[in-house]
Design a protein around this motif. Structure first.
Motif, PDB file in Angstrom:
ATOM      1  N   GLY A 119     -19.983   8.091  -0.189  1.00 35.62           N
ATOM      2  CA  GLY A 119     -19.966   7.739  -1.601  1.00 35.62           C
ATOM      3  C   GLY A 119     -21.211   6.982  -2.007  1.00 35.62           C
ATOM      4  N   ILE A 120     -21.469   6.970  -3.302  1.00 32.64           N
ATOM      5  CA  ILE A 120     -22.599   6.247  -3.882  1.00 32.64           C
ATOM      6  C   ILE A 120     -22.047   5.161  -4.789  1.00 32.64           C
ATOM      7  N   SER A 121     -22.600   3.965  -4.679  1.00 33.38           N
ATOM      8  CA  SER A 121     -22.134   2.844  -5.477  1.00 33.38           C
ATOM      9  C   SER A 121     -23.315   1.989  -5.914  1.00 33.38           C
ATOM     10  N   PRO A 122     -23.654   1.982  -7.207  1.00 33.77           N
ATOM     11  CA  PRO A 122     -24.753   1.138  -7.659  1.00 33.77           C
ATOM     12  C   PRO A 122     -24.317  -0.315  -7.859  1.00 33.77           C
ATOM     13  N   GLY A 123     -25.196  -1.236  -7.516  1.00 37.00           N
ATOM     14  CA  GLY A 123     -25.013  -2.654  -7.833  1.00 37.00           C
ATOM     15  C   GLY A 123     -25.802  -2.927  -9.098  1.00 37.00           C
ATOM     16  N   PHE A 124     -25.175  -3.522 -10.108  1.00 30.60           N
ATOM     17  CA  PHE A 124     -25.815  -3.648 -11.410  1.00 30.60           C
ATOM     18  C   PHE A 124     -25.335  -4.886 -12.150  1.00 30.60           C
ATOM     19  N   ILE A 152     -28.592   0.363  -4.856  1.00 34.34           N
ATOM     20  CA  ILE A 152     -27.679   1.489  -4.702  1.00 34.34           C
ATOM     21  C   ILE A 152     -27.190   1.433  -3.266  1.00 34.34           C
ATOM     22  N   SER A 153     -25.911   1.681  -3.054  1.00 35.36           N
ATOM     23  CA  SER A 153     -25.369   1.631  -1.704  1.00 35.36           C
ATOM     24  C   SER A 153     -24.644   2.910  -1.335  1.00 35.36           C
ATOM     25  N   ALA A 154     -24.725   3.215  -0.055  1.00 39.69           N
ATOM     26  CA  ALA A 154     -23.877   4.252   0.530  1.00 39.69           C
ATOM     27  C   ALA A 154     -22.614   3.532   0.979  1.00 39.69           C
ATOM     28  N   VAL A 155     -21.462   4.018   0.531  1.00 37.52           N
ATOM     29  CA  VAL A 155     -20.198   3.322   0.784  1.00 37.52           C
ATOM     30  C   VAL A 155     -19.114   4.276   1.263  1.00 37.52           C
TER      31      VAL A 155
END
Length: 192
Positions: A119-124, A152-155
């Motif tokens: 999954g992709i998860s942006p930190g913002f 941006i993180s791989a989760v």
């Protein structure tokens, strides 16, 4: 900092020089349910919500599970390229062959290859006025119009579309017409 995510937007390739290339996509206009409890809480990112962050050229990192101690690539190092369109925020990250000898990178690539991470998860962060909150019969919908992209993180379990990682503290500030002007955020820190 806020986090959101998208499942299945990560592609991995190994190039001829031994570097690993990761590509990811965080789609816009893809509403998700963050909480289906007593009051349903939903969120959607509008087109080009990260456009200003991409255009300003600020350093953004690609991380493993939102951990700043586990970087994979960054704009500052020249190993992360971001693109913003009406459809999605996309990225391409190049992990140098030397990164394969780093312990957490080996762990990450192993979990990625086995299908445990994807999954992709942006930190913002959402600036004042960057979101709109509306109450409807089904609960509360937050539309993020603009946000500052930090990382941006791989989760394993992103909020978009499948799962919430950590609970959000939502307190809508509703006007008499039922439209929200924003949210009070505990410590201004949200995660999805």
């Amino acid at each position: 900092m806020l986090w959101g995510g998208s499942k299945g937007g990560l592609e991995v390739r190994t190039s001829a020089d031994g570097s690993t290339v990761l590509r990811g996509r965080f789609p816009y206009a893809n509403p998700t349910v963050l909480s289906d409890g007593r009051e349903r809480r939903m969120e959607v990112f509008e087109a080009r919500a990260f456009g200003a962050s991409v255009a300003d050229g600020a350093d953004v990192h690609l991380l493993v599970h939102h951990d700043m101690n586990k970087p994979l690539a960054s704009r500052g190092a020249g190993s992360l390229v971001l693109e913003d369109s009406d459809d999605a925020l996309t990225f391409e990250a190049t992990l140098a062959p030397e990164m394969r000898s780093v312990g957490y990178v080996q762990d990450f690539l192993g979990t990625l290859a086995s299908g445990l991470v994807g999954g992709i998860s942006p930190g913002f962060r959402v600036p004042q006025g960057g979101d709109v909150v509306r109450r409807s019969g089904g609960g509360v919908m937050r539309s993020v119009r603009t946000a500052t992209l930090i990382e941006i993180s791989a989760v394993t379990k992103p909020a978009y579309p499948s799962a919430q990682i950590e609970a959000r503290n939502w307190v809508p500030d509703l006007q008499p017409d039922g439209l929200g002007t924003g949210y009070q955020r505990t410590l201004s820190r949200w995660r999805a």
